[in-house]
Design a protein around this motif. Structure first.
Motif, PDB file in Angstrom:
ATOM      1  N   UNK A 146       0.795  -1.221   0.000  1.00  0.00           N
ATOM      2  CA  UNK A 146       0.000   0.000   0.000  1.00  0.00           C
ATOM      3  C   UNK A 146       0.833   1.279   0.000  1.00  0.00           C
ATOM      4  N   UNK A 147       2.161   1.156  -0.006  1.00  0.00           N
ATOM      5  CA  UNK A 147       3.018   2.342   0.037  1.00  0.00           C
ATOM      6  C   UNK A 147       4.405   1.975  -0.456  1.00  0.00           C
ATOM      7  N   UNK A 148       5.200   3.024  -0.756  1.00  0.00           N
ATOM      8  CA  UNK A 148       6.607   2.806  -1.089  1.00  0.00           C
ATOM      9  C   UNK A 148       7.464   3.540  -0.078  1.00  0.00           C
ATOM     10  N   UNK A 149       8.638   2.993   0.187  1.00  0.00           N
ATOM     11  CA  UNK A 149       9.630   3.631   1.042  1.00  0.00           C
ATOM     12  C   UNK A 149      10.746   4.187   0.176  1.00  0.00           C
ATOM     13  N   UNK A 150      11.165   5.409   0.490  1.00  0.00           N
ATOM     14  CA  UNK A 150      12.265   6.058  -0.209  1.00  0.00           C
ATOM     15  C   UNK A 150      13.305   6.449   0.834  1.00  0.00           C
ATOM     16  N   UNK A 151      14.535   5.999   0.656  1.00  0.00           N
ATOM     17  CA  UNK A 151      15.593   6.280   1.626  1.00  0.00           C
ATOM     18  C   UNK A 151      16.788   6.913   0.936  1.00  0.00           C
ATOM     19  N   UNK A 152      17.332   7.944   1.582  1.00  0.00           N
ATOM     20  CA  UNK A 152      18.535   8.627   1.125  1.00  0.00           C
ATOM     21  C   UNK A 152      19.350   8.941   2.361  1.00  0.00           C
ATOM     22  N   UNK A 160       2.176   6.701   0.670  1.00  0.00           N
ATOM     23  CA  UNK A 160       1.072   5.808   0.310  1.00  0.00           C
ATOM     24  C   UNK A 160       0.684   5.974  -1.147  1.00  0.00           C
ATOM     25  N   UNK A 161       0.313   4.887  -1.802  1.00  0.00           N
ATOM     26  CA  UNK A 161      -0.073   4.960  -3.217  1.00  0.00           C
ATOM     27  C   UNK A 161      -1.299   5.850  -3.419  1.00  0.00           C
ATOM     28  N   UNK A 162      -2.154   5.936  -2.387  1.00  0.00           N
ATOM     29  CA  UNK A 162      -3.330   6.785  -2.515  1.00  0.00           C
ATOM     30  C   UNK A 162      -2.968   8.268  -2.514  1.00  0.00           C
ATOM     31  N   UNK A 163      -1.735   8.602  -2.122  1.00  0.00           N
ATOM     32  CA  UNK A 163      -1.287  10.003  -2.122  1.00  0.00           C
ATOM     33  C   UNK A 163      -0.664  10.397  -3.460  1.00  0.00           C
ATOM     34  N   UNK A 164      -0.238   9.419  -4.256  1.00  0.00           N
ATOM     35  CA  UNK A 164       0.466   9.707  -5.504  1.00  0.00           C
ATOM     36  C   UNK A 164      -0.549   9.934  -6.621  1.00  0.00           C
ATOM     37  N   UNK A 165      -0.412  11.059  -7.309  1.00  0.00           N
ATOM     38  CA  UNK A 165      -1.318  11.382  -8.410  1.00  0.00           C
ATOM     39  C   UNK A 165      -0.761  10.935  -9.756  1.00  0.00           C
ATOM     40  N   UNK A 166       0.494  11.250 -10.037  1.00  0.00           N
ATOM     41  CA  UNK A 166       1.092  10.877 -11.321  1.00  0.00           C
ATOM     42  C   UNK A 166       2.554  10.478 -11.117  1.00  0.00           C
ATOM     43  N   UNK A 167       3.054   9.702 -12.073  1.00  0.00           N
ATOM     44  CA  UNK A 167       4.474   9.339 -12.137  1.00  0.00           C
ATOM     45  C   UNK A 167       4.946   9.647 -13.555  1.00  0.00           C
ATOM     46  N   UNK A 212       3.781  -6.612   2.490  1.00  0.00           N
ATOM     47  CA  UNK A 212       3.681  -5.384   3.278  1.00  0.00           C
ATOM     48  C   UNK A 212       5.062  -4.920   3.729  1.00  0.00           C
ATOM     49  N   UNK A 213       5.253  -3.627   3.777  1.00  0.00           N
ATOM     50  CA  UNK A 213       6.504  -3.058   4.266  1.00  0.00           C
ATOM     51  C   UNK A 213       6.597  -3.215   5.775  1.00  0.00           C
ATOM     52  N   UNK A 214       7.800  -3.312   6.320  1.00  0.00           N
ATOM     53  CA  UNK A 214       7.939  -3.374   7.781  1.00  0.00           C
ATOM     54  C   UNK A 214       7.505  -2.053   8.414  1.00  0.00           C
TER      55      UNK A 214
END
Length: 382
Positions: A146-152, A160-167, A212-214
């Motif tokens: 249901x979501x992606x994690x981005x780490x830097x 959350x995927x429901x927050x993303x409008x376009x890619x 599912x993500x941790x």
């Protein structure tokens, strides 16, 4: 490329309870931990356990992303500057009696100068958000159900995927549009397979879905924490809108706009024209201020996604950096990059490089502000 916001491995009081219908505003609390503020190095941002893709950051990558972000943001800022610069220069040129042809030539020079200066200024601003010119590192993504994690190196975010409008993907950059903002990332971080999968997860219900993500990591030993109230998103959105006009440069711009309005009115109709133009300008300014203080639901999305109601928001202050942590993000801000902290009645503004990040005032109580000053960070309390 950082998505700035509050989150790390939480203390018990930092857990995120289900959001109630109403959450009262809560005062800041200094957590009782075994580690006092400013006594040891701040924790690093934890990496992803099982990333789907990893990309090594380089100074060249940071410069490329800065160029992309500058081109995207430039039209808005250039329009604001030209709205002040062109009328001001036109008044001055008319005052000294230059012919129309000369005025047009000089105005073209003014416009070209503003375009170049603003573009390179925005490039430096976005470049200042990256530490890849100081230490090499990597960024990574992990796709969940249901979501992606981005780490830097200096931040970690869960979107959350429901927050993303376009890619949107080009040969060099992938841009995620979510919560009323745009996040540019290196194209190699999204190989064809993860990019296709991400688009399917946003648009449809693919089967099977990723696992599912941790649980999102929390601050291990928060020293200041608060709880997000029902009106926090609205208050921070208003504060972020007003912040540019609260600075000395914004106040100067307001004065210049009023002077321009009065001067234009006086050129044609004398003192009555100047007074009429000033009244119209003031009414317009009050209308804009009224609009700023009444954000739409669309404008509230950024903070609603970043700081969910009833979630915890915490900070841990080390000898070298401050780490801010909430339900969906972590940000490590070295004091060498923090140029100023402005604590206002309705918010705290962390100047991270040349970018102003607006957070609840609760993260910077008086005792923390005092210790930050001792470390050489400029702190202004208003």
């Amino acid at each position: 490329m950082n998505d700035q916001g509050p989150s790390l491995e939480p203390a018990p009081q930092q857990t995120d309870p289900p959001a109630p219908a109403f959450v009262p505003t809560m005062p800041p609390t200094v957590a009782q931990t075994d580690v006092d503020p400013f006594t040891q190095l701040a924790p690093e941002i934890p990496g992803l356990d099982a990333p789907d893709a990893i990309f090594a950051l380089t100074p060249g990558t940071a410069a490329q992303l800065a160029r992309h972000n500058a081109l995207r943001a430039a039209p808005r800022y250039i329009g604001i500057v030209l709205a002040i610069a062109v009328p001001t220069s036109t008044i001055a040129l008319l005052w000294i009696g230059l012919p129309l042809a000369s005025i047009l030539v000089l105005q073209s020079v003014v416009v070209a100068y503003v375009l170049v200066v603003m573009y390179f200024s925005l490039r430096r601003q976005f470049r200042s958000l990256s530490r890849s010119d100081v230490t090499t590192g990597s960024c990574a993504i992990a796709l969940g159900d249901d979501a992606l994690d981005l780490a830097e190196g200096s931040s970690r975010t869960r979107i959350g995927y429901d927050r993303i409008r376009t890619v949107r993907a080009t040969r060099r950059v992938v841009t995620l549009s979510f919560d009323n903002r745009h996040l540019a990332l290196p194209r190699p971080l999204f190989p064809d397979a993860p990019l296709t999968q991400l688009r399917l997860l946003i648009a449809t219900e693919p089967s099977p879905r990723p696992s599912a993500l941790p649980p999102f990591p929390r601050l291990p030993q928060p020293q200041v924490h608060t709880v997000i109230a029902a009106d926090t998103a609205r208050r921070l959105t208003i504060a972020r809108r007003l912040e540019p006009w609260r600075r000395a440069s914004g106040q100067l711009a307001t004065v210049l706009l009023l002077v321009e309005a009065g001067a234009f009115g006086a050129l044609e109709f004398g003192i009555p024209g100047a007074l009429s133009a000033l009244v119209i300008a003031l009414l317009f300014g009050l209308t804009v201020r009224f609009w700023m203080r009444r954000p739409s639901e669309n404008a509230l999305r950024q903070y609603q996604g970043l700081l969910p109601v009833a979630s915890g928001l915490a900070a841990q202050f080390g000898t070298d950096a401050a780490v801010l942590g909430g339900a969906t993000f972590l940000l490590r801000a070295p004091y060498s990059i923090v140029t100023k902290v402005v604590v206002r009645a309705d918010c705290a503004v962390l100047n991270y490089g040349k970018t102003a990040l607006v957070y609840p005032r609760a993260l910077f109580p008086p005792e923390i502000c005092h210790r930050l000053r001792e470390l050489g960070v400029t702190v202004v309390e208003r």
